[in-house]
Enzyme design. Sequence first.
Site, PDB file in Angstrom:
ATOM      1  N   LYS A 120      11.551  -0.493  -1.305  1.00 28.65           N
ATOM      2  CA  LYS A 120      10.748  -1.651  -1.196  1.00 28.65           C
ATOM      3  C   LYS A 120       9.778  -1.582  -2.273  1.00 28.65           C
ATOM      4  O   LYS A 120       9.274  -2.618  -2.889  1.00 28.65           O
ATOM      5  CB  LYS A 120       9.877  -1.396   0.060  1.00 28.65           C
ATOM      6  CG  LYS A 120       8.712  -2.506   0.411  1.00 28.65           C
ATOM      7  CD  LYS A 120       7.919  -2.214   1.626  1.00 28.65           C
ATOM      8  CE  LYS A 120       6.957  -0.978   1.790  1.00 28.65           C
ATOM      9  NZ  LYS A 120       6.288  -0.859   2.796  1.00 28.65           N
ATOM     10  N   ASP A 138       8.219  -5.680   4.046  1.00 29.11           N
ATOM     11  CA  ASP A 138       7.248  -4.973   4.717  1.00 29.11           C
ATOM     12  C   ASP A 138       7.101  -5.307   6.227  1.00 29.11           C
ATOM     13  O   ASP A 138       7.884  -6.035   6.653  1.00 29.11           O
ATOM     14  CB  ASP A 138       6.134  -4.907   3.794  1.00 29.11           C
ATOM     15  CG  ASP A 138       5.327  -6.089   3.943  1.00 29.11           C
ATOM     16  OD1 ASP A 138       5.687  -7.079   4.369  1.00 29.11           O
ATOM     17  OD2 ASP A 138       3.914  -6.078   3.667  1.00 29.11           O
TER      18      ASP A 138
END
Length: 213
Positions: A120, A138
């Site tokens: 991420k 997220d």
Amino acid sequence: MNNQKRIQILERLRTENPQPETELKWNSPFELLIAVLLSAQATDVSVNKATDKLYPIANTPQAIFDLGVEGVKQYIKTIGLFNSKAENVIKTCKILLDKHNGEIPEDREALEALPGVGRKTANVVLNTAFGWPTIAVDTHIFRVSNRTKFAMGKNVDQVEEKLLKVVPTEFKVDVHHWLILHGRYTCIARKPRCGSCIIEDLCEFKDKIYPDE
């Protein structure tokens, strides 16, 4: 959700915010990397408060490395998990100095090899600092993608894979920012603000909530 509806959603989000940006404050790829590393399980607001004090003192790998773990902790102690994050920041700075001449590598594998940097974080850096069409998923993006039925998946990897597949190229660089901001301010977790949502009529969420309910 069909592709025509997805494109309508993306067009509306683009019209509302043609040049979306991260809410983290940064002036260099290194500052962005450290800010994203610090933002795990923390708000952008709390990270910005810390880096507002840290970066005027140290905003390069060498300068932050010279602070040491304890020195970094003094600037980030208001952020969750600050002990482990301080250690990761120092380790990351050491690797950047030793292996990358103090520069942020524009390379996924090299980024993910840095302590505290997962897929991420690498996606955010590649997208925001270097303009790659990556999509970091997220909790906000995961929720919005599943709730609206835009790109459904049982975990963040599945949602990312689906988004990369269904989002047309012209929207890929910005879709991360649109979805995260939409999830942060409109499609919030407990009580989504459906009555003020610009894509409400296109969203396929069955349990929409309106102010008078």
